[in-house]
Each structure stands twice: as structure tokens, then as C-alpha cells.
Design a protein around this motif. Structure first.
Motif, short mmCIF file in Angstrom:
data_model
loop_
_atom_site.label_atom_id
_atom_site.label_comp_id
_atom_site.label_asym_id
_atom_site.label_seq_id
_atom_site.Cartn_x
_atom_site.Cartn_y
_atom_site.Cartn_z
N MET A 1 0.83 -1.21 0.00
CA MET A 1 0.00 0.00 0.00
C MET A 1 0.87 1.26 0.00
O MET A 1 0.60 2.22 -0.72
CB MET A 1 -0.93 -0.01 1.23
CG MET A 1 -1.83 1.22 1.36
SD MET A 1 -2.99 1.30 -0.04
CE MET A 1 -3.81 2.84 0.29
N THR A 2 1.95 1.23 0.83
CA THR A 2 2.83 2.40 0.91
C THR A 2 3.50 2.67 -0.43
O THR A 2 3.60 3.83 -0.86
CB THR A 2 3.90 2.17 2.00
OG1 THR A 2 3.27 1.90 3.24
CG2 THR A 2 4.76 3.41 2.14
N ASP A 3 3.97 1.60 -1.11
CA ASP A 3 4.63 1.78 -2.40
C ASP A 3 3.68 2.39 -3.42
O ASP A 3 4.07 3.27 -4.21
CB ASP A 3 5.16 0.44 -2.92
CG ASP A 3 6.32 -0.07 -2.08
OD1 ASP A 3 6.93 0.75 -1.37
OD2 ASP A 3 6.60 -1.28 -2.12
N LYS A 4 2.44 1.94 -3.41
CA LYS A 4 1.45 2.49 -4.34
C LYS A 4 1.18 3.96 -4.05
O LYS A 4 1.04 4.78 -4.96
CB LYS A 4 0.15 1.69 -4.26
CG LYS A 4 0.23 0.29 -4.83
CD LYS A 4 -1.12 -0.41 -4.78
CE LYS A 4 -1.03 -1.82 -5.38
NZ LYS A 4 -2.34 -2.52 -5.32
N LYS A 5 1.13 4.27 -2.76
CA LYS A 5 0.90 5.67 -2.36
C LYS A 5 2.05 6.56 -2.81
O LYS A 5 1.84 7.68 -3.29
CB LYS A 5 0.74 5.73 -0.83
CG LYS A 5 0.43 7.13 -0.30
CD LYS A 5 -0.92 7.62 -0.76
CE LYS A 5 -1.29 8.94 -0.11
NZ LYS A 5 -2.58 9.48 -0.60
N ILE A 6 3.27 6.05 -2.67
CA ILE A 6 4.46 6.82 -3.08
C ILE A 6 4.42 7.08 -4.58
O ILE A 6 4.68 8.21 -5.03
CB ILE A 6 5.74 6.06 -2.69
CG1 ILE A 6 5.90 6.07 -1.16
CG2 ILE A 6 6.97 6.70 -3.34
CD1 ILE A 6 7.03 5.18 -0.66
N GLU A 31 3.89 15.26 2.06
CA GLU A 31 3.33 13.94 2.38
C GLU A 31 4.27 12.85 1.89
O GLU A 31 4.49 11.84 2.58
CB GLU A 31 1.95 13.79 1.74
CG GLU A 31 1.25 12.49 2.13
CD GLU A 31 -0.14 12.37 1.55
OE1 GLU A 31 -0.76 11.29 1.72
OE2 GLU A 31 -0.62 13.33 0.90
N LEU A 32 4.83 13.06 0.71
CA LEU A 32 5.77 12.09 0.14
C LEU A 32 7.02 11.98 1.00
O LEU A 32 7.55 10.89 1.23
CB LEU A 32 6.12 12.51 -1.28
CG LEU A 32 6.94 11.55 -2.15
CD1 LEU A 32 6.25 10.19 -2.27
CD2 LEU A 32 7.16 12.15 -3.54
N SER A 34 7.20 12.48 4.18
CA SER A 34 6.89 11.77 5.42
C SER A 34 6.97 10.25 5.25
O SER A 34 7.24 9.52 6.20
CB SER A 34 5.49 12.17 5.92
OG SER A 34 4.49 11.68 5.03
N LEU A 35 6.76 9.80 4.01
CA LEU A 35 6.84 8.36 3.72
C LEU A 35 8.27 7.95 3.35
O LEU A 35 8.65 6.79 3.57
CB LEU A 35 5.90 8.01 2.57
CG LEU A 35 4.40 8.28 2.82
CD1 LEU A 35 3.60 8.03 1.54
CD2 LEU A 35 3.87 7.39 3.95
N THR A 36 9.04 8.89 2.81
CA THR A 36 10.42 8.59 2.39
C THR A 36 11.35 9.69 2.91
O THR A 36 11.87 10.48 2.12
CB THR A 36 10.51 8.50 0.86
OG1 THR A 36 10.07 9.75 0.30
CG2 THR A 36 9.65 7.37 0.31
#
Length: 217
Positions: A1-6, A31-32, A34-36
Motif C-alpha cells: 500500500m505504501t509503495d502504491k501511495k508513493i 506527504e511524500l 513523510s513516507l520517504t
């Protein structure tokens, strides 16, 4: 899910950039990030957009992260370029200026380091902070050794500081002497107020002659 969101966020950022929608691109980049959080390219794009928008304080935070990462990874030239960019945004930022000077010293780029400290010293002199100006000049002596020109600059500042202190002391002494020599103001004489004359009572005949008002029932 995280990879798709990225992937989705990266695509939306690219779309917003093509459409010149800076605010939307910044929102998705945050937002990006915060994930990476270790993605230096995303952080740099975010810093670029924040700078263009005029959010220099926030841009500086992200540029600092980028510069530190470059320096940790051994990319000194890229790190130096980012630090120069920060100083271009905020020329009075002494923290980053000295950080850049230290990198120059470590890489034996002494002329570049000297230029930074000379600029800082002149800025402090312009703000009438002679102590800080001397501190910056002494930084140069630490890595360049005995330098007659720098010693001369320090000596001139010290002489000006002593002369200013002497003049201030003379002015203070003159003011004190002036206060002592000034005569004390004479007390103002009080003018006696006239005593009011007692009023005479009207004779009874005058009182009886006054009309009497009678209320009717």
C-alpha cells in the motif's frame, strides 16, 4: 500500500509542477517526504519550491538536511553548493557561514575560508560590534598563521574601541562636573493670600423687609 501511495504522490507532484500549481505540489511533496524521509531528491525539490514561494525559513531547514546528507555521503562539492545557496538567501546567517568556512579549511581551501571570515568581520563592524569583528579576524589567524594585514586590522579596531571609551568617559565626567557647578534653584517665595473680610449680618429691619413666599393650600 505504501509503495502504491508513493508512486501516486510522485505522479501527482509531476502533474502539479507541469501545471505550475506550486501549493498543491508542496503539499504532496511534504506527504511524500513523510513516507520517504531519506529521499534527498524529494527534499531538495521541496526546498526549491519553498524558496521560490518565499518561505525562506522553511526552505533553509530542508536545504540544511540536503547539505548535511551530501557531506555525510562524501559529496563535498554538492554540499558546499547547497550551503552557498543558503547563504545567498540569508547572508547574515553566521552559523552556516562558519560551517562553510570549516569545510573550506578541512579541504585546504584557505583563501575561500578567509573570504568568509573577512565578510563576517566587516558585517560585525558595520553593526558596531567590535568584539565579534575581532573574533572573526582571529579565526583567520588560526589557520593562516601570522598575518600582518589581519594583525593591523585588529589593532585598528582595538585603538578605535579605546578612543571611543576614552571619549565616553570624558563626556560622562563633563556632565558630572556640569551638574555640580550648576546653582541650586532658589525656592519660590509664597505670596500671602489676602484674608477674606467677614460679612456683616443684615439688620433685622432689612430681613423683615424681604418678601415672604407663602404656599397656597
Amino acid at each position: 500500500m505504501t509503495d502504491k501511495k508513493i508512486i501516486q504522490l510522485k505522479k501527482s507532484v509531476q502533474k502539479y509542477l507541469r501545471q505550475n500549481k506550486t501549493d498543491a505540489a508542496i503539499s504532496d511533496l511534504k506527504e511524500l517526504l513523510s513516507l520517504t524521509p531519506k529521499d534527498i531528491s524529494i527534499r531538495r525539490i521541496l526546498a526549491d519550491l519553498l524558496e521560490k514561494k518565499g518561505e525562506k525559513a522553511e526552505a533553509t531547514i530542508h536545504f540544511q538536511e540536503v547539505a548535511d546528507q551530501f557531506l555525510r555521503d562524501g559529496f563535498h562539492i554538492k554540499g558546499i553548493a547547497i550551503l552557498k545557496r543558503i547563504l545567498k538567501m540569508d547572508p547574515d546567517n553566521e552559523v552556516f557561514a562558519q560551517k562553510l568556512a570549516k569545510i573550506y579549511i578541512d579541504r585546504n581551501l584557505l583563501a575561500d575560508a578567509e573570504e568568509i571570515y573577512l565578510d563576517l568581520a566587516r558585517r560585525w563592524e558595520g553593526r558596531k560590534n567590535q568584539e565579534k569583528a575581532i573574533e572573526m579576524y582571529r579565526k583567520i589567524l588560526e589557520f593562516k598563521g601570522d598575518n600582518p594585514l589581519i594583525h593591523d586590522l585588529i589593532q585598528k579596531i582595538e585603538e578605535k574601541t579605546l578612543e571611543r571609551a576614552r571619549l565616553n568617559e570624558e563626556m560622562a565626567q563633563q556632565e558630572a562636573e556640569s551638574d555640580l557647578s550648576s546653582p541650586a534653584p532658589e525656592p519660590q517665595s509664597q505670596i500671602p493670600m489676602p484674608t477674606p473680610r467677614p460679612q456683616r449680618e443684615k439688620p433685622a429691619s432689612d430681613q423683615l423687609s424681604q418678601p415672604v413666599e407663602i404656599e397656597l393650600p
